[in-house]
Write an enzyme that holds these catalytic residues in place. Structure first.
Site, PDB file in Angstrom:
ATOM      1  N   HIS A  13     -11.140  -9.969 -15.810  1.00  0.00           N
ATOM      2  CA  HIS A  13     -10.893  -8.872 -16.750  1.00  0.00           C
ATOM      3  C   HIS A  13     -11.564 -10.053 -18.075  1.00  0.00           C
ATOM      4  CE1 HIS A  13      -9.255  -5.940 -19.594  1.00  0.00           C
ATOM      5  NE2 HIS A  13      -8.365  -6.991 -20.259  1.00  0.00           N
ATOM      6  N   HIS A  27     -12.076  -8.826 -22.598  1.00  0.00           N
ATOM      7  CA  HIS A  27     -12.430  -8.409 -23.728  1.00  0.00           C
ATOM      8  C   HIS A  27     -13.484  -8.331 -24.310  1.00  0.00           C
ATOM      9  CE1 HIS A  27      -8.117  -6.199 -24.473  1.00  0.00           C
ATOM     10  NE2 HIS A  27      -8.306  -6.734 -23.612  1.00  0.00           N
ATOM     11  N   ASP A  77     -31.059  -6.999 -11.324  1.00  0.00           N
ATOM     12  CA  ASP A  77     -31.292  -8.373 -10.279  1.00  0.00           C
ATOM     13  C   ASP A  77     -30.030  -8.403 -10.191  1.00  0.00           C
ATOM     14  OD1 ASP A  77     -33.991  -8.778 -10.599  1.00  0.00           O
ATOM     15  OD2 ASP A  77     -32.776  -9.885 -12.375  1.00  0.00           O
ATOM     16  N   HIS A  98     -11.195   0.231 -23.741  1.00  0.00           N
ATOM     17  CA  HIS A  98     -10.564  -1.293 -23.512  1.00  0.00           C
ATOM     18  C   HIS A  98     -11.491  -2.176 -23.080  1.00  0.00           C
ATOM     19  CE1 HIS A  98      -7.186  -3.316 -21.043  1.00  0.00           C
ATOM     20  NE2 HIS A  98      -7.409  -3.949 -21.488  1.00  0.00           N
ATOM     21  N   TYR A 139     -35.913 -14.020  -4.161  1.00  0.00           N
ATOM     22  CA  TYR A 139     -35.471 -14.749  -4.248  1.00  0.00           C
ATOM     23  C   TYR A 139     -34.805 -16.095  -4.786  1.00  0.00           C
ATOM     24  CZ  TYR A 139     -34.375 -16.551  -9.856  1.00  0.00           C
ATOM     25  OH  TYR A 139     -34.056 -16.850 -11.336  1.00  0.00           O
TER      26      TYR A 139
END
Lengths: 234, 234, 234, 234
Positions: free
Chosen positions: B97, B99, B122, B173, B231
């Site tokens: 997580h 910001h 991708d 958020h 790939y």
């Protein structure tokens, strides 16, 4: 051949590691190649290998059909796009593909990068074209090869010269640039990214901006290119 | 257990200190965790500790209810969000997580990050969803836990697979991403941030831009993932 | 003369290598010069030489007509623009030209950089003017000289003082700044670029923004300049 | 007093040199101060001195009227603004002023920085206000003092608490932030700049975006501040 090949491996290796230096790629999102037409070989980055693990030795050598001649790694998955451009345009010697942010911003918009100023004209003698989107069949059949074909088609249909417009943005994808060798192709990638940024800024400041006069484009391009060039130390 | 745990502490520690390196966090504004489902433990960053003071040893070890098993620090205040995702989705092993600025720009807009190009495809097999805002009661009752629940709800209601869409933006958020481990979750955070930036650029250049064709999305995603991927060096 | 010239070579050399440091130029896209009016000489960067290869010794010395007096390199192709400004404005001693991104963004828009705040007013006592586009004949006849002339014309027609407005953006091209010497001209380039960025941000946030009150402009400019200045340690 | 003052000089010195590190200032465009209310003294950066020449010893010590008690340099020209804030708000201990680019972008727009997300709410318990423009008389009479007065007026008229909203943008000028000491004031400058950027991005993506729910603002702010805070290691 061995000496030429060693030099090509060096050029392509150095070209690839310059891409993160110029902030044109994140992770493994870019590839550089060079061709030697006398030998009929192409040297290109291996697929999906971290930039810090690249060496001149692990560059992949292929023929013009994409068969691997030397190297234990798979070549870049974009190899077939490079090959299409090399086959269509005998005048180019190096190719660069990246997902550089500003160029992708335009590629995703589906719009050409318009001619708005002299920075652009110093290296690109006209708008930088955005290809059409690939069709379902093109994507399914031979995606990377068809990407090359749609670039060549764009230049052919618009009667553009890949020498004087050394780059393109592929719709919904990103930029390809080229030059007489890998080093010049990278230079053109840096210019394309910078012009994409300048033009985004201008479109924000003046959404109705019109193209700059074409005689300014001619002047700046021909100041640096062709028989009457006078920029630099030639 | 001791060796596994030592490795998890290392992974989570390294993951956390990579966040400022990738310019995804300022100060203490981010957290990384990993789970070991056999042992029933989660390792996560301590709350509000400066990145330069983090060590593998001060990572916090909890069970799946959030009880601290080892460590003298409080776990990240977002622990309960991580736990909800781990409980709902047995296929994921690491969560991040942040910001990060571009992702927050979209999260604050309340809009999904649309599918506009191949960089997106991708790694994310569809638009990156933006959750609804939490209700007053959800915020007051158990804010962090409910944040996790609203993420799971978003994926469930829209019938999305968290393996092929390894990230989300929470309305007002910011982003959460995940992967098979912490390292992959961080990779997805970098991709999400970059795609958020590319798409902001595109929306500025062409405010009326439409989504890219879904067959391009399928092609690029499946070029890198699943049984027919080609790939890289697999 | 020898000592003065050695100092000028140092100033111009240092000025040029500061441009990439301040992120005002890529590659060779900028040039700095200085004039000594007593000696009737100008020192300027050579054309198209990489910044890392510049030395005080390879700066080019010319007279006020652009004849090379010392140096084996060609002078910057923009020399004639610099000379026009030096000849029109006896009060200036150094000039800088770049293709810095934000300033070019405005130059390509064809709009003046408006007066919106105190950062601007600390160094520019009024909007930063954008010249008209050059005509076909001006471009064809003597492009660089005419660029200088159109800058001087802009200041003359609008009754602007080049001392209190030490910079301009040339339509479809980019910024020129000046000052009492090369060092001050570079400072003004940094300010112009920063103000161009601030004003782009403001125009995005509030497209209908109006100019700031002129008494704030006067106050901030005169706080730093003229006989009643009280900023700094004078 | 000597030990306290030595510490204050250190704090203010370190605060000032952190500003370029956080990319909040160019050249000399910022200043940090701290107050000791028992001693009735303020320590502030000298005016117009390059950041690399600053030392703890050349910080300027004044009383609350702005009389220089120690130091051979002039204090920052913005001293009177700092003093007005210190006098009006006994709860603050450090102040920072910069011309940071994103905050100036908003200050020049004349608009408050709206509450759009949790990054904002973690440190500012409400929109970040933009003052009115100063009048002609205010600018002419005592510009810096009146700048402080208009900030205090803004908080008074809108019934805002400078402890829970530790910053402001002054119309046509730029940001001021504060905190219990210089270090916290700088932290708030970094937050204000980052939130200004996030909100600019959001306004570009969704020009019609509305404020986030106030209960999210309350939750995030009170998670970090006040008696029920549970973020970090308190």
């Amino acid at each position: 051949m061995s000496e030429t090949l060693t030099q090509m491996r060096q050029n392509v290796y150095h070209g690839n590691i310059e891409l993160p230096k110029y902030k044109l790629v994140k992770f493994t999102w870019g590839n550089v190649s060079e061709i030697n037409r006398d030998l009929g070989i192409v040297v290109i980055k291996p697929s999906g290998v971290d930039y810090e693990k690249l060496t001149p030795e692990n560059m992949v050598v292929t023929d013009l059909e994409g068969n691997v001649l030397e190297g234990s790694f798979n070549p870049s998955s974009d190899l077939q796009t490079h090959l299409e451009l090399y086959k269509a345009w005998p005048e180019i010697g190096g190719i660069v593909h990246t997902h550089s942010t500003e160029a992708v911003g335009w590629a995703q918009s589906g719009l050409d990068i318009p001619f708005l100023g002299t920075t652009h004209a110093d290296y690109f003698h006209g708008p930088i074209p955005c290809t059409r989107s690939l069709t379902y069949n093109e994507v399914e059949d031979a995606y990377e090869k068809e990407t090359g074909k749609v670039i060549v088609e764009t230049f052919k249909e618009r009667k553009l010269d890949p020498t004087s417009i050394p780059g393109v943005i592929v719709s919904n994808h990103g930029p390809f640039t080229w030059g007489k060798n890998a080093s010049q192709a990278i230079y053109h990638s840096v210019v394309l990214e910078e012009v994409a940024k300048m033009n985004r800024y201008t479109k924000q400041i003046n959404p109705c901006v019109e193209n700059a006069p074409s005689y300014i484009m001619d002047k700046h391009y021909l100041r640096k290119h062709g028989t009457n060039a006078y920029y630099g130390q030639q």
